[in-house]
Motif scaffolding. Structure first.
Motif, short mmCIF file in Angstrom:
data_model
loop_
_atom_site.label_atom_id
_atom_site.label_comp_id
_atom_site.label_asym_id
_atom_site.label_seq_id
_atom_site.Cartn_x
_atom_site.Cartn_y
_atom_site.Cartn_z
N LEU A 53 0.85 -1.21 0.00
CA LEU A 53 0.00 0.00 0.00
C LEU A 53 0.88 1.25 0.00
CD1 LEU A 53 -2.77 -0.87 2.66
CD2 LEU A 53 -2.71 -1.35 0.22
N PRO A 54 0.45 2.33 -0.69
CA PRO A 54 1.23 3.57 -0.66
C PRO A 54 1.17 4.20 0.73
CG PRO A 54 -0.67 3.77 -2.15
CD PRO A 54 -0.73 2.41 -1.55
N VAL A 55 2.34 4.53 1.29
CA VAL A 55 2.41 5.06 2.65
C VAL A 55 3.03 6.45 2.65
CG1 VAL A 55 3.65 4.79 4.84
CG2 VAL A 55 2.49 2.82 3.82
N THR A 56 2.41 7.39 3.35
CA THR A 56 2.98 8.72 3.56
C THR A 56 3.23 8.89 5.05
OG1 THR A 56 1.66 9.59 1.75
CG2 THR A 56 2.58 11.20 3.27
N MET A 57 4.44 9.29 5.41
CA MET A 57 4.76 9.52 6.81
C MET A 57 4.72 11.03 7.10
SD MET A 57 5.35 6.45 7.90
CE MET A 57 5.89 6.86 9.57
N VAL A 58 4.35 11.38 8.32
CA VAL A 58 4.32 12.80 8.70
C VAL A 58 4.60 12.90 10.20
CG1 VAL A 58 1.77 12.72 8.84
CG2 VAL A 58 2.89 14.92 8.68
N ASN A 59 5.31 13.93 10.59
CA ASN A 59 5.55 14.16 12.02
C ASN A 59 4.21 14.26 12.77
OD1 ASN A 59 5.68 16.74 14.06
ND2 ASN A 59 7.39 15.33 14.35
N ASP A 60 4.15 13.72 13.97
CA ASP A 60 2.86 13.66 14.69
C ASP A 60 2.25 15.03 14.98
OD1 ASP A 60 4.77 14.29 16.62
OD2 ASP A 60 4.21 12.69 18.02
N ALA A 61 3.09 15.98 15.40
CA ALA A 61 2.55 17.31 15.70
C ALA A 61 2.13 18.03 14.40
CB ALA A 61 3.57 18.15 16.45
N ASP A 62 2.91 17.84 13.34
CA ASP A 62 2.53 18.43 12.05
C ASP A 62 1.17 17.89 11.60
OD1 ASP A 62 4.80 19.97 11.91
OD2 ASP A 62 5.86 18.68 10.50
N ALA A 63 0.97 16.58 11.78
CA ALA A 63 -0.32 15.98 11.39
C ALA A 63 -1.46 16.59 12.21
CB ALA A 63 -0.28 14.47 11.59
N ALA A 64 -1.26 16.68 13.52
CA ALA A 64 -2.31 17.25 14.38
C ALA A 64 -2.59 18.70 13.98
CB ALA A 64 -1.88 17.17 15.85
N GLY A 65 -1.52 19.44 13.65
CA GLY A 65 -1.67 20.83 13.27
C GLY A 65 -2.45 20.99 11.97
N VAL A 66 -2.11 20.15 11.00
CA VAL A 66 -2.79 20.21 9.70
C VAL A 66 -4.30 19.99 9.89
CG1 VAL A 66 -3.09 18.77 7.64
CG2 VAL A 66 -0.83 19.61 8.24
N ALA A 67 -4.66 19.05 10.76
CA ALA A 67 -6.08 18.78 11.01
C ALA A 67 -6.74 19.94 11.76
CB ALA A 67 -6.22 17.48 11.80
N GLU A 68 -6.05 20.50 12.74
CA GLU A 68 -6.64 21.60 13.52
C GLU A 68 -6.81 22.86 12.68
OE1 GLU A 68 -7.90 21.95 16.59
OE2 GLU A 68 -7.55 19.85 17.11
N VAL A 69 -5.85 23.10 11.77
CA VAL A 69 -5.92 24.31 10.95
C VAL A 69 -7.04 24.19 9.91
CG1 VAL A 69 -4.62 25.49 9.11
CG2 VAL A 69 -3.62 25.19 11.37
N GLU A 70 -7.28 22.99 9.45
CA GLU A 70 -8.34 22.81 8.44
C GLU A 70 -9.73 22.68 9.09
OE1 GLU A 70 -7.68 22.75 5.16
OE2 GLU A 70 -9.70 22.29 4.45
N PHE A 71 -9.80 21.91 10.18
CA PHE A 71 -11.12 21.56 10.72
C PHE A 71 -11.36 21.98 12.17
CE2 PHE A 71 -10.25 18.24 7.49
CZ PHE A 71 -11.35 18.45 6.66
N GLY A 72 -10.34 22.48 12.85
CA GLY A 72 -10.50 22.70 14.29
C GLY A 72 -10.22 24.13 14.72
N ALA A 73 -9.41 24.25 15.77
CA ALA A 73 -9.20 25.54 16.44
C ALA A 73 -8.46 26.56 15.58
CB ALA A 73 -8.43 25.30 17.74
N GLY A 74 -7.80 26.12 14.51
CA GLY A 74 -7.03 27.06 13.69
C GLY A 74 -7.73 27.40 12.38
N ARG A 75 -8.97 26.97 12.27
CA ARG A 75 -9.72 27.17 11.03
C ARG A 75 -9.88 28.66 10.70
NH1 ARG A 75 -15.09 23.67 9.89
NH2 ARG A 75 -15.36 24.41 7.78
N ASP A 76 -9.61 29.01 9.46
CA ASP A 76 -9.77 30.39 8.98
C ASP A 76 -8.89 31.40 9.71
OD1 ASP A 76 -11.64 29.55 7.13
OD2 ASP A 76 -13.29 29.78 8.56
N ARG A 77 -7.81 30.94 10.33
CA ARG A 77 -6.93 31.88 11.02
C ARG A 77 -5.73 32.20 10.14
NH1 ARG A 77 -8.44 32.90 16.55
NH2 ARG A 77 -6.57 34.18 16.43
N ARG A 78 -5.49 33.48 9.93
CA ARG A 78 -4.35 33.91 9.12
C ARG A 78 -3.15 34.16 10.03
NH1 ARG A 78 -5.54 32.06 4.77
NH2 ARG A 78 -4.03 33.39 3.69
#
Ligand code: BGC
Length: 247
Positions: free
Chosen positions: A100-125
Motif C-alpha cells: 500500500l502507498p504510505v505517507t509519513m508525517v511528524n505527529d505534531a505536524d499531522a495534528a496541526g494540519v487537522a486543527e488548521v483545516e477543521f478545528g481551532a485554527g480554522r480560517d486563522r491567518r
C-alpha cells in the motif's frame, strides 16, 4: 473521499479510515498497544494489525513522533527506539502492508494540519503555532495556513534544559508537579516561543487539551491568544490521512 490514518504514539498505535470531507473518522478507531521496545519491526507489525482490522487496501498516512523528511524517512527518535533513525518508513511500512502507498508525517505536524483545516485554527491567518504536550512537546508552525514542517520546538533550550524535559506532561507526571507548578513552566516555554515567532494564536494539543480548564486560566502574560485543540485524540489520525491525500 476516505484515506486511512494511523497515529503512532508512545502508548498506542491507533487508526481508522478518515472522511476527508468532514475531517473526522469514518469508523470508530482501532488501537493496539505500542510494543516496547518500539523497534521499527515491532511497530510495523502493530500498524499492520490496525490497518488489517479494516481490510483497508488504499493509501495510508502515518504519523511518527520525530523528524520526517522526503515524505517517509525518519531522522530523529527522541522518545522512541533509536533504530528508527534513517529508516525509510515508507518502504518498511509499505512492504509490511502488502504494497500500500504510505505517507509519513511528524505527529505534531499531522495534528496541526487537522486543527488548521477543521478545528481551532480554522480560517486563522498569520502565524499559528500548535504545541502538543505529551511524552515530549511537538510543534507545528503555520503561516497563513501553510505548514513549515519539522519545527521541533520541544527541543528548544530553556534555562539550561531541553524544554520538553521540563514542560511536557510526562515531566509533570514524573516529577508529580501540581497544575500550578506545571503551568508556570508552560508559561515560561510559551513566552520563549512567543519571543521567537510572535504568533497570533497558540493551539494547545495532546491529551492534556481535554483538561484545558485546569491550566489555561493559570497561564498569564502571553500576548497571543491561547486555545485548546478541538479534534483532541483524533487530530493525528485525521491529519495523517490529509497528508496522504496530498502525496
Ligand atoms: C519529537 C517530535 C515530536 C514530539 C511529540 C519530540 O520529542 O522530537 O518530533 O513531534 O516529541 O511527539
Amino acid at each position: 473521499m476516505q484515506i486511512f490514518g494511523v497515529d503512532i504514539g508512545g502508548s498506542g498505535i491507533k487508526g481508522a479510515p478518515v472522511d476527508l470531507d468532514r475531517g473526522d473518522l469514518a469508523h470508530e478507531r482501532f488501537k493496539v498497544l505500542t510494543p516496547h521496545p518500539a523497534t521499527p519491526d515491532a511497530v510495523a507489525d502493530g500498524v499492520k494489525e490496525v490497518v488489517d482490522q479494516f481490510g483497508w487496501r488504499g493509501p495510508v498516512g502515518i504519523t511518527f513522533p520525530g523528524v520526517v523528511t522526503g515524505g517517509a524517512t525518519i531522522r530523529t527518535a527522541a522518545n522512541v527506539d533509536k533504530a528508527w533513525i534513517d529508516v525509510d518508513a515508507g518502504v518498511l511500512l509499505g512492504e509490511r502492508l502488502g504494497g500500500l502507498p504510505v505517507t509519513m508525517v511528524n505527529d505534531a505536524d499531522a495534528a496541526g494540519v487537522a486543527e488548521v483545516e477543521f478545528g481551532a485554527g480554522r480560517d486563522r491567518r498569520g502565524t499559528v503555532i500548535l504545541l502538543t504536550f505529551g511524552t515530549g512537546i511537538g510543534s507545528a508552525v503555520f503561516v497563513d495556513g501553510v505548514l513549515v514542517p519539522n519545527t521541533e520546538l520541544g527541543h528548544l533550550e530553556l534555562g539550561g534544559h531541553e524544554a520538553e524535559k521540563r514542560a511536557s506532561t510526562k515531566a509533570k507526571d514524573d516529577h508529580e508537579l501540581s497544575w500550578e507548578h506545571w503551568a508556570r513552566r508552560v508559561t515560561k516555554y510559551l513566552a520563549h516561543v512567543e519571543m521567537l515567532f510572535s504568533p497570533e494564536l497558540f493551539i494547545i494539543g495532546g491529551g492534556v487539551s481535554r483538561k484545558a480548564q485546569k491550566f489555561l486560566p493559570l497561564i498569564e502574560g502571553i500576548r497571543a491568544e491561547i486555545v485548546p485543540a478541538q479534534l483532541q485524540n483524533n487530530a493525528g489520525i485525521v491529519g495523517a490521512a490529509m497528508r496522504a491525500a496530498k502525496a
